[in-house]
Enzyme design. Structure first.
Site, mmCIF file in Angstrom:
data_model
loop_
_atom_site.group_PDB
_atom_site.id
_atom_site.type_symbol
_atom_site.label_atom_id
_atom_site.label_comp_id
_atom_site.label_asym_id
_atom_site.label_seq_id
_atom_site.Cartn_x
_atom_site.Cartn_y
_atom_site.Cartn_z
ATOM 1 N N GLN A 31 0.853 -1.203 0.000
ATOM 2 C CA GLN A 31 0.000 0.000 0.000
ATOM 3 C C GLN A 31 0.889 1.255 0.000
ATOM 4 O O GLN A 31 2.095 1.173 0.229
ATOM 5 C CB GLN A 31 -0.857 0.006 1.273
ATOM 6 C CG GLN A 31 -0.074 -0.130 2.545
ATOM 7 C CD GLN A 31 -0.820 -0.875 3.655
ATOM 8 O OE1 GLN A 31 -2.045 -1.027 3.652
ATOM 9 N NE2 GLN A 31 -0.046 -1.367 4.624
ATOM 10 N N HIS A 62 -9.187 3.107 19.489
ATOM 11 C CA HIS A 62 -8.234 2.191 20.122
ATOM 12 C C HIS A 62 -8.684 1.805 21.526
ATOM 13 O O HIS A 62 -8.525 0.649 21.940
ATOM 14 C CB HIS A 62 -6.834 2.817 20.133
ATOM 15 C CG HIS A 62 -6.253 2.956 18.765
ATOM 16 N ND1 HIS A 62 -5.839 4.161 18.233
ATOM 17 C CD2 HIS A 62 -6.074 2.041 17.779
ATOM 18 C CE1 HIS A 62 -5.390 3.973 17.004
ATOM 19 N NE2 HIS A 62 -5.526 2.689 16.694
ATOM 20 N N GLU A 106 1.683 -7.677 11.957
ATOM 21 C CA GLU A 106 1.453 -6.609 10.974
ATOM 22 C C GLU A 106 2.127 -7.003 9.670
ATOM 23 O O GLU A 106 3.305 -7.339 9.647
ATOM 24 C CB GLU A 106 2.029 -5.294 11.522
ATOM 25 C CG GLU A 106 2.179 -4.166 10.524
ATOM 26 C CD GLU A 106 0.875 -3.783 9.813
ATOM 27 O OE1 GLU A 106 -0.073 -3.375 10.516
ATOM 28 O OE2 GLU A 106 0.813 -3.930 8.570
ATOM 29 N N ASP A 137 1.546 -12.154 7.466
ATOM 30 C CA ASP A 137 0.100 -12.165 7.201
ATOM 31 C C ASP A 137 -0.623 -12.777 8.404
ATOM 32 O O ASP A 137 -0.348 -13.923 8.784
ATOM 33 C CB ASP A 137 -0.171 -13.002 5.941
ATOM 34 C CG ASP A 137 -1.618 -12.925 5.502
ATOM 35 O OD1 ASP A 137 -1.895 -13.168 4.324
ATOM 36 O OD2 ASP A 137 -2.492 -12.602 6.356
ATOM 37 N N GLY A 138 -1.546 -12.012 8.964
ATOM 38 C CA GLY A 138 -2.284 -12.488 10.134
ATOM 39 C C GLY A 138 -3.091 -13.738 9.854
ATOM 40 O O GLY A 138 -3.302 -14.562 10.755
ATOM 41 N N ASP A 156 -7.335 -5.408 14.147
ATOM 42 C CA ASP A 156 -7.318 -3.963 13.879
ATOM 43 C C ASP A 156 -6.868 -3.781 12.432
ATOM 44 O O ASP A 156 -5.749 -3.339 12.154
ATOM 45 C CB ASP A 156 -6.337 -3.311 14.851
ATOM 46 C CG ASP A 156 -6.219 -1.813 14.639
ATOM 47 O OD1 ASP A 156 -5.345 -1.199 15.294
ATOM 48 O OD2 ASP A 156 -6.991 -1.262 13.825
ATOM 49 N N SER A 157 -7.738 -4.181 11.507
ATOM 50 C CA SER A 157 -7.324 -4.256 10.101
ATOM 51 C C SER A 157 -7.812 -3.048 9.306
ATOM 52 O O SER A 157 -8.663 -2.288 9.760
ATOM 53 C CB SER A 157 -7.918 -5.518 9.467
ATOM 54 O OG SER A 157 -9.318 -5.337 9.285
ATOM 55 N N THR A 158 -7.310 -2.965 8.102
ATOM 56 C CA THR A 158 -7.844 -2.024 7.135
ATOM 57 C C THR A 158 -9.208 -2.535 6.679
ATOM 58 O O THR A 158 -9.671 -3.589 7.136
ATOM 59 C CB THR A 158 -6.882 -1.939 5.933
ATOM 60 O OG1 THR A 158 -6.304 -3.226 5.699
ATOM 61 C CG2 THR A 158 -5.769 -0.940 6.181
ATOM 62 N N PRO A 163 -5.129 -7.317 1.256
ATOM 63 C CA PRO A 163 -4.646 -8.313 2.229
ATOM 64 C C PRO A 163 -5.586 -8.459 3.432
ATOM 65 O O PRO A 163 -5.533 -9.458 4.142
ATOM 66 C CB PRO A 163 -3.279 -7.773 2.645
ATOM 67 C CG PRO A 163 -3.267 -6.352 2.277
ATOM 68 C CD PRO A 163 -4.196 -6.202 1.111
#
Ligand code: SAM
Length: 277
Positions: A31, A62, A106, A137-138, A156-158, A163
């Site tokens: 990204q 958060h 992350e 990769d989670g 806590d992802s995009t 991904p």
């Protein structure tokens, strides 16, 4: 000359804010990353041009992503955070003294490095001795995690594209359930009820078939689409009813407290009805 950043939430609506200057720009294999200094929201982190956080309102997201599950679990000690490379979620998790270790997975090292350099107040927890950072990769990390490894898993992802898309799959939800202990609690950020209702219903149904207890909770986040944001929580044990607030510690927070915890599970009628259809 004034410079304005605009994020379109739909083809015909979005947010815009005036920018003082660009602080950082970087590109990775995953990204683009920008940090802009804004007049009214402090520094803002963008991934692929989308607002991830601003210094002014990041505490809401958060605190709610971390403290609701951590105060739902009877005694959280081992926590896994997927995504969250800015460190804000880890900072909040570390406020719980009984947490012994936090693993952050992350996929993009650039996010961590930019946050450590340009967002010190948010990334401070990434340097804590209890924090272990894994770059990867989670989805794969969780699939390879032994059963019962964690007490709490936070995603806590995009947004669910690229991904991050697989972080909302049934396989991933099931692998997370497997990686949790008997009282385990899972939470993922789950988008906006105003703009993403069908998506929220889909992931609720996916989770409902895996965890004995599943529920959304909400928070007001001004710079996220519609300002109304959701989190989806699953509990491995039905004994833990929602909402359940066990106050393990006196937390220094600006949004979260016991009342907000309990009230955040009250859903607007349009969302509650969509889940029962
Ligand atoms: N709070 C933000 C939000 O709600 O949009 C998300 C913050 S954080 C910056 C999102 C992180 O998820 C990014 O750093 C991204 O690199 C990471 N990410 C996306 N997909 C991932 C995956 N499959 N495994 C691990 N990290 C991932």
């Amino acid at each position: 000359m004034s410079i304005w950043y605009t994020e379109k939430h739909t083809p015909h609506s979005g947010i815009t804010m005036e920018v003082k200057k660009s602080v950082y720009y970087g590109e990775s294999e995953f990204q683009t990353l920008e940090i802009l200094d804004t007049f009214e929201f402090g520094r803002m982190l963008l991934l692929d041009g989308v607002v991830m956080l601003t210094e002014r309102d990041e505490f809401v997201y958060h605190e709610m992503l971390a403290h609701v599950p951590l105060n739902t679990h009877p005694s959280p000690e081992k926590v896994l955070v997927i995504g969250g490379g800015d460190g804000g979620t880890v900072r909040e998790v570390l406020k719980h003294p009984q947490v012994k270790d936090v693993t952050l997975v992350e996929i993009d090292r650039m996010v961590v490095e930019a946050a450590l350099t340009h967002l010190p107040g948010i990334s401070e927890g990434l340097r804590d001795p209890r924090t272990r950072i894994v770059y990867g990769d989670g989805v794969r990390f969780v699939a390879d995690s032994p059963p019962g490894t964690y007490d709490v898993i936070l995603v806590d992802s995009t947004d669910p594209v690229g991904p991050a898309e697989a972080l909302f799959s049934e396989d991933f939800f099931r692998n997370c359930e497997n990686a949790l202990g008997p009282d385990g609690v899972f939470v993922c950020q789950s988008e906006s009820p105003f703009y993403h209702l069908p998506f929220m219903v889909d992931i609720f149904r996916r989770m409902d078939g895996i965890y004995p207890l599943v529920g959304f909770y909400l928070a007001a986040i001004p710079t996220y689409p519609s300002g109304n944001w959701s989190f989806l929580m699953g509990s491995r044990t039905a004994e833990t009813t929602f909402p359940q607030c066990r106050e393990h510690a006196q937390l220094q927070t600006k949004y979260y407290d016991r009342h907000i915890h309990l009230a955040s599970f009250a859903l607007p009628r349009f969302l509650a009805e969509a889940l029962t259809k």
